[in-house]
Structures are given as structure tokens and as C-alpha cells.
Design a protein around this motif. Structure first.
Motif, short mmCIF file in Angstrom:
data_model
loop_
_atom_site.label_atom_id
_atom_site.label_comp_id
_atom_site.label_asym_id
_atom_site.label_seq_id
_atom_site.Cartn_x
_atom_site.Cartn_y
_atom_site.Cartn_z
N ALA A 74 -2.53 12.73 -9.10
CA ALA A 74 -1.45 11.69 -8.24
C ALA A 74 -0.87 12.60 -7.65
N PRO A 75 0.33 11.44 -6.17
CA PRO A 75 -0.51 10.19 -6.43
C PRO A 75 -2.08 9.99 -5.12
N GLY A 76 -2.72 11.20 -5.51
CA GLY A 76 -4.07 11.67 -4.63
C GLY A 76 -3.96 11.53 -3.22
N TYR A 77 -3.04 11.92 -2.09
CA TYR A 77 -2.72 12.57 -1.02
C TYR A 77 -2.17 13.59 -1.17
N ARG A 78 -2.10 15.00 -0.56
CA ARG A 78 -1.53 15.81 -0.13
C ARG A 78 -1.09 15.44 2.00
N ILE A 79 0.00 16.33 2.28
CA ILE A 79 0.04 16.91 3.47
C ILE A 79 -0.53 17.88 4.00
N ARG A 92 4.78 12.61 -7.74
CA ARG A 92 3.02 11.58 -8.25
C ARG A 92 3.01 9.47 -8.86
N THR A 93 4.93 9.34 -8.75
CA THR A 93 4.73 8.04 -8.90
C THR A 93 4.98 7.23 -6.93
N LEU A 94 4.62 7.99 -5.83
CA LEU A 94 4.66 7.64 -5.06
C LEU A 94 3.30 6.91 -4.50
N ASP A 95 3.12 5.89 -3.63
CA ASP A 95 2.22 4.60 -3.08
C ASP A 95 2.26 5.61 -1.64
N LEU A 96 1.10 5.79 -1.64
CA LEU A 96 1.09 7.21 -0.03
C LEU A 96 -0.57 6.19 0.54
N ARG A 97 -0.73 5.10 0.03
CA ARG A 97 -2.60 4.92 0.45
C ARG A 97 -2.15 4.31 2.30
#
Length: 308
Positions: free
Chosen positions: A247-252, A261-266
């Protein structure tokens, strides 16, 4: 995801709403905004103005105490060019940031092995490099330094310059699969490679073996930020997201630091994005702006953010 207020430090003002592509702010575990003067600011992106440097929508002053460098050592302030991909460590308030360190963080330095004019692509150290309109395509066999941003398995170039040493360089995220260690997408071997941590940042300097697709490191750096401006409290990062197992399932891509971890980056998965926010050991991004791919439009937007 909810829209909230932007701090001055985020470099986003309400006056830009008609100029910006979609942007958002996220609530964090702590509501305290970290403003200028409390801790250092880490900036990663492509320089869009010289003099006072504008990098990732931040105007940053330099002076005689600012250290300039690249993978091969010290540079002069005059060596910095438009399009260089920089790592900047600065201190001071948001409207008067002063750079303590400016590092040209080239994803790749090496020989051009293939080049395609119709596709505007080339390969350097086995990595696919995309050249946007306006960047000249080097000849095969030329040794170059590639500034730009990682996007998946490729690098989107922002500047191509002659390599100033005969050694090769790969900089980016570390990944491990069994005994295989990669930096970006390039397998790395040699001094210190076995100790690299998956998900972190590394820069390998050495020799690339094209028949094996391996860079053999003679020198290894494992920190993008070295504390030149003290402990970091804020990050301002331009880049592309890449999938991550946690989580959150993405990195830069290429950064080497994890998001909160709490961010929603979709919403930002397929875009070039400017993220701003607190750094607490993870990147607690509080705002995001989708940037145009066209250089002129992107430069104009980042200038307006810097002047906001």
C-alpha cells in the motif's frame, strides 16, 4: 479522495485553478502543515529555468556555498543546463528556498546502442529512452548522459549531453528477485550490490556489459538525499507512478522513497505528476498536479506555480 486547502508550501494557489489539470489534496494523519524554515526541502525534477533555479515548480536560490555535483564529482553552477534532472536539498521558507546541494541525477550515462529516428527512441545501457520533440537523436556509438524521468521500464529524456567520463551510470529504484538485483531495469553486480535494499534508491557507476545486460559497479551510492540541508520535512517531486507491492500500491519511479500507505493514487497512475507534501520517513503527499507532456506547456505551468 477529498479536495482540501493547499498550503503555500505546496506551491499551488487557487488562482491557478483554471490553468491546472486535475489536482487534489489529501487529509493526513496529522493536520499540521510543515511550513518553510522547519526542516529541509527535498526537490526532484527537471530544471525549467536558470538563474534562480526553477525545479518542480519551486524557485530555489543558489549562492557561493551551494554544492553542485553529478555522479562523477563536483560541478560549477554554470554547468547546470535547462532539462537537467536534479536532486536539490534546500532550506529556508517556501518563498525563499536556498539550495545547499544541487545534484544532477542522470538516470543513464553510457553508449547509444540503437537509435530509431521514426520512433524517436534509443537504447543506453540496455534501457529504452524516449526523446520528446526538440531533443536531437544521437548517433549510435555516441557516449551520452541522459537526464529525464523513469517511466516504467523506459526513461523519458529531458536533456541529452555528452558523457564527461568513460564510465557508465545507472540511477533509479532497486529491485531484488532472488539473487538478481536491478537498478531501474538494469541488472547490477559488483561492489556493494548484494547489500542494496529493494525499493530504495541506488546509483551504480562502472562498466556496462551489453552482451550480458549487466552494469558492473565500481562505485555505489544508496542515498538520493544526503542531509545537506538537514533532516527533510518536505518533498516536492516530479515523476511517473509505477506499481508497488505494498500500500498504497504505487511508488514514484526512480525516487527510492515510499508513499504514506493511506493515499489513494489511482487517478495519477498514467500521468506525469508533481507531488508535494510532508516527509515523515514516508512521503505524505498533500497535493498533486497532473503535468502536460508537452514541454512548453509544462514549463509555463511550473513557472506560474513557482511565481505563485
Amino acid at each position: 479522495m477529498t479536495t482540501g486547502k493547499f498550503s503555500r508550501r505546496s506551491a499551488l494557489g487557487a488562482g491557478f485553478s483554471s490553468l491546472l489539470l486535475p489536482h487534489v489534496a489529501w487529509p493526513q494523519e496529522s493536520e499540521r502543515q510543515v511550513e518553510g524554515g522547519i526542516g529541509g526541502t527535498g526537490i526532484v525534477g527537471v530544471v525549467t529555468e536558470l538563474g534562480d533555479l526553477v525545479v518542480s515548480g519551486n524557485r530555489v536560490q543558489t549562492d557561493s556555498s551551494t554544492e553542485f555535483s553529478d555522479a562523477f564529482g563536483r560541478l560549477a553552477a554554470s554547468d547546470i543546463r535547462l532539462g537537467d534532472s536534479l536532486t536539490v536539498e534546500a532550506d529556508g521558507p517556501a518563498d525563499a528556498l536556498r539550495a545547499r546541494r544541487v545534484h544532477v541525477t542522470t538516470p543513464l550515462v553510457g553508449r547509444v546502442y540503437t537509435a530509431s529516428t521514426p520512433d524517436r527512441r534509443m537504447t543506453v545501457n540496455g534501457v529504452d529512452v524516449l526523446l520528446p520533440p526538440g531533443l536531437p537523436l544521437p548517433e549510435v556509438g555516441t557516449r551520452v548522459a541522459v537526464s529525464g524521468l523513469w517511466r516504467g521500464a523506459s526513461v523519458v529524456a529531458s536533456r541529452i549531453s555528452p558523457a564527461r567520463r568513460e564510465l557508465d551510470v545507472v540511477s533509479g529504484d532497486v529491485a531484488r528477485a532472488g539473487s538478481r538485483v536491478t537498478i531501474g531495469t538494469v541488472t547490477a553486480r559488483g561492489r556493494g550490490v548484494a547489500g542494496l535494499v529493494s525499493g530504495g534508491f541506488a546509483r551504480a557507476v562502472g562498466l556496462f556489459a551489453p552482451d550480458q545486460g549487466v552494469i558492473r559497479a565500481s562505485e555505489l551510492a544508496t542515498a538520493r538525499f544526503i542531509g545537506a540541508a538537514g533532516p527533510l520535512a518536505w518533498l516536492s517531486i516530479e515523476g511517473y507512478l509505477t506499481p508497488a507491492p505494498r500500500a498504497p500500491g504505487y511508488r514514484i519511479a526512480g525516487l527510492g522513497h515510499s508513499f504514506e500507505r493511506t493515499l489513494d493514487l489511482r487517478l495519477y497512475a498514467d500521468a506525469r505528476v508533481l507531488f508535494n507534501g510532508r516527509y515523515t520517513g514516508r512521503f505524505a503527499a498533500q497535493s498533486a498536479v497532473i503535468l502536460p507532456e508537452a514541454e512548453a506547456q509544462r514549463r509555463q505551468l511550473l513557472r506560474q506555480i513557482a511565481n505563485g
